[in-house]
Design a protein around this motif. Structure first.
Motif, PDB file in Angstrom:
ATOM      1  N   ASN A 214       0.679  -1.167   0.013  1.00 50.43           N
ATOM      2  CA  ASN A 214      -0.041   0.060  -0.009  1.00 50.43           C
ATOM      3  C   ASN A 214       0.881   1.257  -0.030  1.00 50.43           C
ATOM      4  N   LEU A 215       1.960   1.183   0.753  1.00 56.50           N
ATOM      5  CA  LEU A 215       2.704   2.465   0.715  1.00 56.50           C
ATOM      6  C   LEU A 215       4.267   1.823   0.338  1.00 56.50           C
ATOM      7  N   THR A 216       4.967   2.992   0.105  1.00 61.63           N
ATOM      8  CA  THR A 216       6.457   2.903   0.036  1.00 61.63           C
ATOM      9  C   THR A 216       6.920   3.082   1.348  1.00 61.63           C
ATOM     10  N   GLU A 217       8.238   2.588   1.395  1.00 61.55           N
ATOM     11  CA  GLU A 217       8.770   2.761   3.109  1.00 61.55           C
ATOM     12  C   GLU A 217       8.970   4.070   3.169  1.00 61.55           C
ATOM     13  N   LYS A 218       8.912   4.949   2.564  1.00 60.22           N
ATOM     14  CA  LYS A 218       9.302   6.265   2.871  1.00 60.22           C
ATOM     15  C   LYS A 218       7.830   6.978   3.310  1.00 60.22           C
ATOM     16  N   GLU A 219       6.960   6.664   2.511  1.00 59.34           N
ATOM     17  CA  GLU A 219       5.588   7.162   3.075  1.00 59.34           C
ATOM     18  C   GLU A 219       5.183   6.668   4.315  1.00 59.34           C
ATOM     19  N   PHE A 220       5.465   5.332   4.687  1.00 55.91           N
ATOM     20  CA  PHE A 220       5.123   4.690   5.787  1.00 55.91           C
ATOM     21  C   PHE A 220       5.890   5.569   6.938  1.00 55.91           C
ATOM     22  N   TRP A 221       7.246   5.780   6.861  1.00 56.41           N
ATOM     23  CA  TRP A 221       7.781   6.436   7.912  1.00 56.41           C
ATOM     24  C   TRP A 221       7.273   7.799   7.862  1.00 56.41           C
ATOM     25  N   THR A 222       6.783   8.416   6.791  1.00 52.55           N
ATOM     26  CA  THR A 222       6.450   9.589   6.850  1.00 52.55           C
ATOM     27  C   THR A 222       5.085   9.917   7.628  1.00 52.55           C
ATOM     28  N   ARG A 223       4.322   9.097   7.424  1.00 57.33           N
ATOM     29  CA  ARG A 223       3.094   8.854   8.251  1.00 57.33           C
ATOM     30  C   ARG A 223       3.230   8.437   9.455  1.00 57.33           C
ATOM     31  N   PHE A 224       4.362   7.592   9.793  1.00 62.56           N
ATOM     32  CA  PHE A 224       4.740   7.473  11.287  1.00 62.56           C
ATOM     33  C   PHE A 224       5.093   8.744  11.965  1.00 62.56           C
ATOM     34  N   PHE A 225       5.652   9.447  11.472  1.00 66.58           N
ATOM     35  CA  PHE A 225       6.040  10.723  12.227  1.00 66.58           C
ATOM     36  C   PHE A 225       5.161  11.746  12.383  1.00 66.58           C
ATOM     37  N   GLN A 226       4.173  11.599  11.348  1.00 64.73           N
ATOM     38  CA  GLN A 226       3.144  12.678  11.394  1.00 64.73           C
ATOM     39  C   GLN A 226       2.093  12.102  12.451  1.00 64.73           C
ATOM     40  N   SER A 227       1.907  10.879  12.664  1.00 69.50           N
ATOM     41  CA  SER A 227       0.887  10.255  13.289  1.00 69.50           C
ATOM     42  C   SER A 227       0.856  10.903  15.062  1.00 69.50           C
ATOM     43  N   HIS A 228      -0.275  10.787  15.546  1.00 71.18           N
ATOM     44  CA  HIS A 228      -0.046  11.000  16.768  1.00 71.18           C
ATOM     45  C   HIS A 228       0.619  10.068  17.624  1.00 71.18           C
ATOM     46  N   TYR A 229       0.738   9.000  16.943  1.00 70.26           N
ATOM     47  CA  TYR A 229       1.269   7.785  17.813  1.00 70.26           C
ATOM     48  C   TYR A 229       2.836   8.231  18.174  1.00 70.26           C
ATOM     49  N   PHE A 230       3.685   8.736  17.342  1.00 69.57           N
ATOM     50  CA  PHE A 230       4.725   9.526  17.661  1.00 69.57           C
ATOM     51  C   PHE A 230       4.640  10.479  18.479  1.00 69.57           C
ATOM     52  N   HIS A 231       3.726  11.228  18.267  1.00 68.05           N
ATOM     53  CA  HIS A 231       3.685  12.576  19.078  1.00 68.05           C
ATOM     54  C   HIS A 231       2.335  12.380  19.944  1.00 68.05           C
ATOM     55  N   ARG A 232       2.610  11.577  21.298  1.00 64.71           N
ATOM     56  CA  ARG A 232       1.765  11.269  21.915  1.00 64.71           C
ATOM     57  C   ARG A 232       0.944  12.451  22.585  1.00 64.71           C
ATOM     58  N   ASP A 233       1.487  13.517  22.433  1.00 61.84           N
ATOM     59  CA  ASP A 233       0.797  14.753  23.368  1.00 61.84           C
ATOM     60  C   ASP A 233      -0.267  15.040  22.406  1.00 61.84           C
ATOM     61  N   ARG A 234      -0.377  14.875  21.162  1.00 63.56           N
ATOM     62  CA  ARG A 234      -1.484  15.279  20.171  1.00 63.56           C
ATOM     63  C   ARG A 234      -2.523  14.174  20.473  1.00 63.56           C
ATOM     64  N   ILE A 235      -3.558  14.873  20.681  1.00 65.69           N
ATOM     65  CA  ILE A 235      -4.835  13.883  21.207  1.00 65.69           C
ATOM     66  C   ILE A 235      -5.652  13.568  20.020  1.00 65.69           C
ATOM     67  N   ASN A 236      -5.985  14.698  19.358  1.00 63.95           N
ATOM     68  CA  ASN A 236      -7.016  14.594  18.311  1.00 63.95           C
ATOM     69  C   ASN A 236      -6.371  13.872  16.943  1.00 63.95           C
ATOM     70  N   THR A 237      -7.007  12.928  16.289  1.00 65.29           N
ATOM     71  CA  THR A 237      -6.293  12.403  15.144  1.00 65.29           C
ATOM     72  C   THR A 237      -7.481  12.178  14.244  1.00 65.29           C
ATOM     73  N   GLY A 238      -7.125  12.241  13.059  1.00 66.12           N
ATOM     74  CA  GLY A 238      -8.004  11.771  11.883  1.00 66.12           C
ATOM     75  C   GLY A 238      -8.178  10.383  12.059  1.00 66.12           C
ATOM     76  N   MET A 239      -9.449   9.758  11.380  1.00 69.62           N
ATOM     77  CA  MET A 239      -9.566   8.293  11.520  1.00 69.62           C
ATOM     78  C   MET A 239      -8.608   7.737  10.595  1.00 69.62           C
ATOM     79  N   GLN A 240      -8.168   8.288   9.541  1.00 64.95           N
ATOM     80  CA  GLN A 240      -7.516   7.690   8.393  1.00 64.95           C
ATOM     81  C   GLN A 240      -6.034   7.249   8.924  1.00 64.95           C
TER      82      GLN A 240
END
Lengths: 550, 760
Positions: A214-240
């Protein structure tokens, strides 16, 4: 042309190398570059040889790609096509990025293994220097049976190396850098990725699910760093966000960790209090249960951070002690299903008892039960280190024997009558005394001590290296016997020539050297003997073979 | 070894003794001789418990008529179990030395949750559930029902105990909780009831504070304990709060709603009973007319421990007629409930005294003081009569009736505060009626009055003189002991400034100051780099910690700390914190090292020890003052000022410092242990704060370490840690901080020892 038989994945024109225009080819197993107008490659690297690729920063005028090899050499390509240089470079980089890891695993492992072995074992390293670097034998030969042992036998002493834990701060090591235009860059290394996977199995799972379908490796990590999962202090996240599931899984993992309870009863805060106050009594008001709604966003983000740190630390700790990649969830599930406290009741007491005993122990109030030993007081430690000379005769005499013999000698002495007619002449006697006095002929110090004292340390060291190297070569040589395959035949001949070469290039110079320093040449006598033994064996074998052939 | 303590032969189960232990036993002996109360402070990890046990057991053996029982109260279950284990060690030593099996009976008592062996009941998680379930199987009327209907479930362990267990006393020995359970399993007896029954004739009872201080429990469990007992409160630095907690009541709207339900249930039960078994209610009525004479007789002949909730006067009177019949009483309760509901419908904060409240209730709903006082007793009787299965369901109405009795009994020492909302969330209505006890002496008074000697002891009781004042008793001995040390194994440092000279303080004005927070972070970061294994850091409050952690996270300080050690943080959830704690210990154990961020006054700070490598440094960020804006606290301070002439500031500082000392003291658990104690607040340097630390900490604070910067702290710590890392053997201690019997008996040493105890 070699490339005819290979699959060419990418061809980039107008790539300069060493100020020469040319074309870059990316093939299935190697990367190659040939100057313009010529049909051969001046540069060709197997992917397995490449350690990493580096690219010039985006802002730079020259658009370059550098390949760093495991040997430490590097090759730089300059993409010179004005209009598409950047695109070309990106394309090459992307492709390399996908190709390199595939080969890396294979090559790297071996290389790393070799590297590590050399680093861990100074003797081996010296041997390597003596034999390979001075080109007595080739590197392949050197490694041939070492790594073989490595790969087949798990029991080899090197294979059970200690597992390396994960740095607690691996996420902190990914320092985001601003790239100047409203973006952030994260530098990921294989180590960090490995750490992330080991610490967060959920991410690994996501990775294997999504990359590369579904994703290239780069996209995967980009999303990882964008996600609230990485930034745990961000609470609200999109469903996608694909990582929202990971977060849930983590939450579940944390919960199951918590539900497992603690094994050490002394730190179990739940059962600390014997009798809690009933609801409604007491000064301290309980935390209102409806507070979730009233909590501000900041507060809940704060508690999310705290949760995250606890979880992170627990996972890092678990990853360090985990053997293999046992999914934690499974382990926790099995233990939570039998969460019947009856069971735990039966298993608990031993640990609890131990902990309690530990807690009430005052080790300094107790007299130590160990028998008192006399402290060792050495005046000359070297004498202690060398130890006493072993008794020549293994028969020990009992005290009775000693007493008997003493009395016997006393008896003998009492009855001693000198036989004056048969004594030595005084000249002979004095020469005998001279021979037995220090410095006399019969008082030559024994050999092992002499080496210690007479030979300078650097010669000693050199001699040691020689011994090790010779031993290694001889090991190779003797391991060929019995010679029963053509391969071994070939090898034994080769080894013999190796030995001869060793004798010529290493042993002879050394002998000359010690001769120059007026040291006794029999230092190398034993080495020579060993070589001679090998030669004679070789000759016997050779003559026997000749006879068989004729 | 055998010691001669002021003419008493004491068996001490070790080959060596600390000088302060000897001194402690001397003081203790004096207290027992005088049949008075004592306050003794001795550093943690110097073998306080074993000294106490050795001396009191010896005393009991020497004067069996003077001291019949030792009641040892501790705070947590692990503490209780530790005491019993130490006692076992002592008794083994006795058996070995004297060669005779002594007939001592000692046992630990804990709640059902820790003692139940019934397979279903014990599998329940929470104490309250276990209690309720147990009650539903063992209540007297349930068992009566079973005579008629054998299908009613029963607890076979209780039945077995009831039929056989009472006749045969528990054989002599030392029973820890697990031993009781084992014994119970073997015999098929209920360990809980066995223990409760056996404490009456045991020589030593070890249980938690609540069994003696909480009138609701003490009335059930400890009522009949012998007067000639010695009571020991260990870890007693917080005893005043335990007293206050047990006497205070909070009423929320939810409580009232549940109470309403309870009253409805009562009403309907009364109806059904009236139709089926009216005789029962009549019997109850008659009993109530006779009053509580029985209890009165028992208390006058000194058989019972008096109950502060049930004051002496009402024992002499009959229950007033207005609430004597069941229906009247339910009606009465309903009226009272409606009144409370109306009081909770306020828009502003109300604070009033008990007499004001009584006057208001009389004016509004014509409830007199007298029936209110009988409310608790009357409800108790009613619940018994109605054969209510699960008393836990009626906790709300019990709470209300306890409140009614308390408010009408004590005109002083209590205050009523009604808050319409929480201070932090003024928009959300959440009215609470706090009926808070301000005088800890009320709850503890019966204990002091009834028992001949009460010993209050802890590692941190400084300043000693404040405890007798707030608990209102007159001790015969008050002593603080220092820790004799062969090497200075504790290193208290006061960090007053950051490297940039910013004053470090958690005081309210600079609480949000980024410079302070950053410097605190730097301190932790620097320490994490030099301290081996575990570091524990305490914050003044949970909210403060949350904020600091968040801003450290934003500033990247935590990430840097993670390079050195793993970070674990206490949360408000006990289970989660337990997990974090265990992982913390694991990380210390396997050499990775960890930091635990925790909260003063939290569970960790009061119940968990960080021995040896589990805590090589403890950092106290700020002075842990209690939240001073709370109205309850303000009322209490006022009361202390008026009644005991204790100034507000003195009390606040005392309270803050005892908690700081508690936190910091967690790290030293013995003479072979060592640890840094870092007080990160410039206010600690002031004499009024420093002077309230325990003597054993105070005497190691040098004048040079009063206002250090972070860098200086790091330097001093490095030096200290390097010194401490050197091998430390028994011989190094011997003769200084560790004595053999011969050394102890030398004239010179005895003189030295006499200086250890610091009388006040």
């Amino acid at each position: 042309m070699a490339s005819l038989s290979e699959e060419v994945l990418l061809v980039v024109k107008k790539v300069r190398q060493k100020k020469q225009d040319g074309t870059l080819y990316l093939m299935a197993e190697r990367i190659a570059w040939g100057p313009e107008g010529k049909d051969r490659f001046t540069v060709s690297h197997l992917y397995a040889d490449i350690r990493c690729q580096k690219i010039s920063p985006d802002g730079k005028a020259k658009i370059q790609l550098q390949l760093v090899l495991h040997t430490g050499e590097s090759t730089t390509f300059h993409f010179a096509n004005e209009s598409t240089a950047l695109k070309d470079r990106e394309a090459a980089k992307e492709l390399l990025q996908q190709l390199l890891p595939k080969f890396k695993k294979k090559a790297n492992k071996e290389l790393e293994e070799k590297n590590r072995m050399l680093q861990e074992d100074p003797v081996l390293f010296q041997l390597y220097k003596d034999l390979v670097v001075s080109q007595v034998i080739s590197a392949e030969e050197f490694w041939a049976n070492r790594l073989g042992g490595m790969n087949n036998g798990e029991a080899a002493p090197y294979s059970n190396k200690q597992d390396v834990g994960i740095s607690g701060a691996f996420l902190a090591d990914i320092r985001p850098q601003t790239d100047g235009c409203n973006g952030l860059r994260y530098n990921l290394t294989a180590d960090i990725i490995e750490s992330i996977f080991r610490t967060y199995p959920a991410v690994k799972q996501k990775y294997s699910e999504n990359v590369p379908h579904n994703l290239t490796e780069k996209e995967f990590w980009t999303r990882f760093f964008q996600s609230h999962y990485f930034h745990r202090d961000r609470i609200n996240t999109g469903m996608q966000d694909i990582f929202s599931e990971c977060a849930k899984q983590d939450e579940k993992g944390l919960k199951s960790l918590v539900n497992q309870g603690v094994k050490n009863p002394l730190v179990d805060l739940l059962s600390l209090e014997d009798k809690t106050l009933d609801e409604g009594y007491g000064i301290r008001t309980a935390v209102p249960s409806t507070s979730n709604a009233s909590k501000t966003v900041k507060e809940s983000s704060n508690s999310a951070i705290i949760k995250r740190f606890n979880h992170h630390s627990a996972m890092v700790l678990a990853a360090g002690s985990r053997k293999g990649d046992v999914p934690t969830d499974q382990a926790s599930e099995t233990s939570s299903t039998d969460g019947n406290s009856r069971d735990s009741d039966f298993f608990q007491p031993p640990l609890k008892k131990v902990k309690l005993q530990e807690a009430i122990e005052y080790e300094d109030l107790q007299r130590e039960n160990k028998p008192k030993v006399v402290a060792l007081n050495l005046k000359k430690s070297d004498r202690y280190a060398h130890g006493p000379v072993p008794l020549q005769s293994q028969q020990y005499t009992t005290s009775q024997d000693i007493i008997n013999s003493v009395s016997y000698i006393q008896h003998e002495m009492a009855n001693y009558k000198p036989n004056l007619t048969q004594v030595l002449s005084s000249a002979v006697a004095s020469s005998a005394i001279a021979a037995l006095s220090p410095g006399g002929v019969l008082m030559q110090p024994v050999a092992p001590q002499a080496i210690n004292q007479m030979v300078p340390t650097e010669i000693q060291g050199e001699l040691k290296h020689l011994y090790v190297a010779a031993g290694e070569l001889l090991r190779h040589f003797w391991s060929c016997f019995p010679v029963n395959t053509p391969f071994l035949e070939e090898k034994v001949i080769k080894m013999k020539s190796n030995l001869e070469r060793f004798q010529m290039t290493k042993l002879r110079p050394f002998q000359e050297k010690i001769q120059r320093q007026y040291l006794s040449t029999n230092l190398t006598g034993h080495l020579e003997d060993m070589l001679q033994a090998a030669y004679s064996k070789f000759h016997i074998w050779q003559t026997r073979r000749m006879m068989r052939k004729t | 070894m055998r010691l001669n303590i002021d003419g008493l032969l004491v068996y001490f189960p070790y080959d060596y003794i600390y000088p302060e232990q000897y001194s402690y036993m001397l003081e203790l002996k004096r207290t027992l001789d005088a049949k008075g109360h004592g306050v003794l402070e001795m550093p943690s990890g110097t073998g306080k418990t074993i000294s106490l046990l050795s001396l009191i057991v010896a005393y009991q053996r020497a004067f069996p008529l003077d001291v019949t029982k030792l009641i040892y109260c501790s705070r947590t279950v692990p503490e209780i179990e530790k005491v019993v284990e130490e006692l076992k060690k002592l008794m083994e030593f006795y058996a070995k030395e004297t060669g005779e099996v002594n007939n001592f009976l000692a046992l630990a008592l804990s709640s059902r949750k820790n003692l139940c062996i019934h397979p279903e009941v014990s599998s329940l998680r929470f104490g309250k559930e276990v209690d309720g379930k147990c009650h539903s199987l063992t209540a007297s009327y349930i068992r009566a029902q079973r005579h008629a209907n054998p299908n009613v479930p029963a607890c076979r362990f209780y039945e077995e105990f009831d039929s056989v267990g009472r006749q045969v006393p528990l054989p002599a020995g030392i029973y820890n909780l697990d031993d009781l359970k084992d014994f119970g399993r073997r015999k098929g007896w209920c360990p809980y009831y066995l223990a409760r029954y056996s404490i009456l004739h045991a020589n030593i009872v070890v249980y938690s504070y609540h069994y003696l201080l909480d009138p609701k429990i003490a009335d059930l469990v400890s009522k009949e304990l012998a007067k000639k007992s010695v009571v020991v409160f260990d870890e007693a630095h917080n005893i005043d709060n335990v007293c206050i907690d047990s006497m205070s009541v909070n009423i929320t709207r939810r409580t009232l709603d549940r109470c309403q339900n309870n009253v409805e249930t009562l009403q309907s039960t009364i109806h059904t009973i009236k139709e089926t078994d009216a005789a029962k209610l009549r019997l109850e009525y008659r009993r109530l007319v006779e009053g509580l004479k029985e209890a009165n007789v028992a208390r006058e002949t000194d058989v019972y421990l008096s109950n502060p909730v049930l004051p002496d006067e009402i024992l002499q009177e009959a229950v007033p007629g207005s609430i004597r019949t069941a229906e009247h009483f339910v009606g009465f309760l309903r009226r009272f409930l409606e009144y409370l509901k109306s009081r909770l419908r306020v828009q502003h904060v109300v604070q009033e005294s008990a007499p004001q409240f009584l006057k208001d209730i009389f004016d509004k709903v014509c409830i007199d003081r007298k029936p209110l006082r009988f409310c608790a007793e009357r409800l108790h009787s009613l619940l018994r009569t109605l054969e209510i299965a699960d008393v836990a369901d009626f906790s709300a109405v019990t709470l209300i009736s306890n409140f009614a009795t308390l408010v009408s009994t004590y005109s002083q020492g209590f205050t009523i505060i009604i808050e319409p909302f929480e201070d932090r969330t003024p928009t959300i209505a959440n009215p609470v009626l706090h009926f808070s006890c301000m005088d800890p002496s009320i709850a503890i008074k019966p204990v002091f009055q009834r028992f001949q000697s009460v010993i209050i002891t802890s590692g941190t009781l400084s300043p000693l003189d404040i405890y007798p004042r707030i608990l209102d008793f007159r001790p015969v001995t008050m002593a603080s002991f220092t820790m004799t040390l062969a090497r200075t194994c504790l290193c208290p440092l006061i960090v007053g400034r950051g490297n940039d000279q910013v004053a470090l303080s958690s005081k309210f004005e600079t609480r949000e100051d980024f410079a302070v927070i950053r410097n605190y972070g730097n301190l932790l970061l620097e320490m994490s780099a030099i301290v081996p294994d575990g570091i524990v850091a305490f914050f003044t409050s949970y909210v403060y910690m949350e904020n600091i952690v968040a801003s450290w996270y934003e500033q990247g300080i935590l990430e840097n700390i993670q390079r050195n050690k793993l970070i674990f943080i206490e949360t408000q959830d006990a289970a989660e914190t337990s997990m974090a704690l265990e992982k913390y210990q694991e990380a210390c154990e396997n050499g990775r090292g960890a930091i635990l961020l925790s909260v003063a006054r939290g569970k960790v700070s009061e119940g968990i020890d960080f021995v040896h490598h589990f805590g090589r440094a403890v950092i106290m960020f700020g002075v842990p003052y209690v939240y001073t804006q709370s109205r309850i606290l303000k009322a209490r301070l006022e009361y202390l000022r008026d009644q005991f002439q204790i100034r507000e500031n003195d009390f606040l500082t005392f309270d803050a410092m005892r908690h700081a000392a508690q936190c910091v003291g967690r790290v030293i658990r013995g003479k072979t242990d060592y640890g840094l104690m870092i007080f990160a607040d410039k206010r600690y340097a002031r004499a009024d704060k420093r002077g309230k630390l325990p003597r054993w900490i105070q005497e190691h604070i040098s004048d040079g370490s009063l206002n250090l910067t972070v860098d200086e702290t790091v330097q001093l710590s490095k030096h200290f840690l390097r010194q401490m890392a050197q091998p430390f053997r028994q011989e190094d201690q011997l003769g200084l901080s560790l004595l053999t019997l011969q050394q102890l008996e030398s004239e010179e040493m005895l003189k030295k020892i006499s200086q250890i105890a610091h009388q006040t």
